[in-house]
Design a protein around this motif. Structure first.
Motif, PDB file in Angstrom:
ATOM      1  N   GLN A  69       0.835  -1.197   0.000  1.00  0.00           N
ATOM      2  CA  GLN A  69       0.000   0.000   0.000  1.00  0.00           C
ATOM      3  C   GLN A  69       0.879   1.260   0.000  1.00  0.00           C
ATOM      4  OE1 GLN A  69      -0.506  -2.606   2.192  1.00  0.00           O
ATOM      5  NE2 GLN A  69      -2.281  -3.458   1.129  1.00  0.00           N
ATOM      6  N   ASP A  72       2.492   1.605  -3.537  1.00  0.00           N
ATOM      7  CA  ASP A  72       1.568   2.179  -4.517  1.00  0.00           C
ATOM      8  C   ASP A  72       1.410   3.675  -4.326  1.00  0.00           C
ATOM      9  OD1 ASP A  72       1.046  -0.129  -5.933  1.00  0.00           O
ATOM     10  OD2 ASP A  72      -0.819  -0.590  -4.891  1.00  0.00           O
ATOM     11  N   ALA A  73       1.304   4.091  -3.045  1.00  0.00           N
ATOM     12  CA  ALA A  73       1.115   5.510  -2.763  1.00  0.00           C
ATOM     13  C   ALA A  73       2.335   6.321  -3.166  1.00  0.00           C
ATOM     14  CB  ALA A  73       0.810   5.711  -1.276  1.00  0.00           C
ATOM     15  N   GLU A  76       2.765   6.594  -6.847  1.00  0.00           N
ATOM     16  CA  GLU A  76       1.548   7.200  -7.422  1.00  0.00           C
ATOM     17  C   GLU A  76       0.996   6.323  -8.550  1.00  0.00           C
ATOM     18  OE1 GLU A  76       1.693  11.794  -7.270  1.00  0.00           O
ATOM     19  OE2 GLU A  76       3.737  11.190  -7.802  1.00  0.00           O
TER      20      GLU A  76
END
Length: 302
Positions: A69, A72-73, A76
């Motif tokens: 997670q 992914d953040a 972007e």
């Protein structure tokens, strides 16, 4: 000379970035929380204000983030910025994530014009500090050849595992043994303590026989002095057992020792800070003994 970026300066990432700087190539680092970079003093290091700034600095981008997670953040992945963050770059993920996630990420990066190498590492803070990690690498051989000199700044050994996904499956296999081993060591320490045996004597007995290794010596040292500051965090051990369980279910592989360790690490997290060292699984075993064999005064009077 390449330009390098390293994102994620946690317990492992900080010393890894410091060792990577020994390559002499320009290195840009970034961490979600500020202040960690103060320990990096090499003259070829610069500090990014944002993850995007760091990624766009590097020809080769190393990621050592807490989970998928966070990964992914940071890259972007679900935004229009993803393409410009990865296009023309080799993205090297060194953290432990699910193998099928890694395979899908590799496809997305390739579609965006980038390249992807999987390089999860086996080891904890002390091997990270001394550049003695084991890199479990996977990906295109040409890409591996480019990043190998930089990985060797952080790792004493590189094991080539095949295509993307294989490196992480190898990491899960290694961690299965590691997590069960630490839980077994904690159980042995609790058994010895219950028998009135000194922890120093147990450490000496282990060091004199076939079970001797750096990991056993380090963890027994922590048990002896009751030092549970993290080298490999309890929360990371629990996350690792969860990843292994999920992949074992997908593969149809029975993992009874891992199931027991998973339960114990979960119980230990309920008793300790998540940033406590994984040897604090000892506290879960102690708590089980209390529940099973030392009933409370009110229970005893029933």
């Amino acid at each position: 000379m390449a330009t390098l970026a390293f994102l994620g300066l946690g317990i492992m990432g900080l010393p890894m970035a410091g060792n990577l700087a020994r390559s002499g190539d320009p290195l840009c680092v970034w961490n979600r929380s500020v202040g960690r970079e103060a320990d990096l003093t090499a003259s070829n290091i610069q500090f990014a204000r944002t993850a995007q700034e760091a990624m766009r600095f590097g020809d080769i981008v190393f990621l050592m983030l807490v989970n998928q997670q966070a990964l992914d953040a940071v890259i972007e992945r679900d935004s229009p910025n993803f393409v410009s963050n990865v296009r023309g770059r080799i993205i090297v993920n060194m953290a432990s994530v699910a193998p099928d996630y890694s395979e899908a990420l590799a496809r997305d990066i390739s579609a965006a014009g980038g390249r992807f190498v999987e390089a999860p590492v086996s080891g904890s803070r002390i091997p990270a500090e001394s550049a003695r990690l084991v890199g479990l690498v996977a990906g295109d051989p040409d890409d591996l050849a480019i990043v190998e000199p930089y990985l060797r700044q952080m790792c004493s050994s590189l094991v080539k595992c095949g295509a993307v996904g294989a490196g992480l499956r190898m990491k899960l296999a290694v961690n299965l043994h590691l997590n069960a081993m630490i839980a077994g060591l904690a159980e042995a320490a609790h058994f010895a303590a219950s028998a009135g045996l000194p922890m120093e004597s147990l450490a000496e007995a282990l060091a004199a026989g076939p079970l001797d290794c750096d990991l056993t010596r380090i963890k027994m040292g922590k048990v002896i002095v009751e030092d549970f500051s993290p080298q490999a965090a309890l929360s990371d051990a629990r996350a690792s057992t969860s990843l292994i369980r999920d992949e074992a279910l997908r593969l149809g592989a029975a993992v009874p020792m891992l199931e027991a360790a998973h339960e114990l690490y979960g119980e230990a997290l309920g008793l300790n800070s998540e940033r406590t060292d994984m040897i604090a699984v000892l506290h879960a075993i102690e708590a089980r003994s209390t529940r099973l064999f030392r009933p409370s005064r009110s229970e005893a009077s029933l």
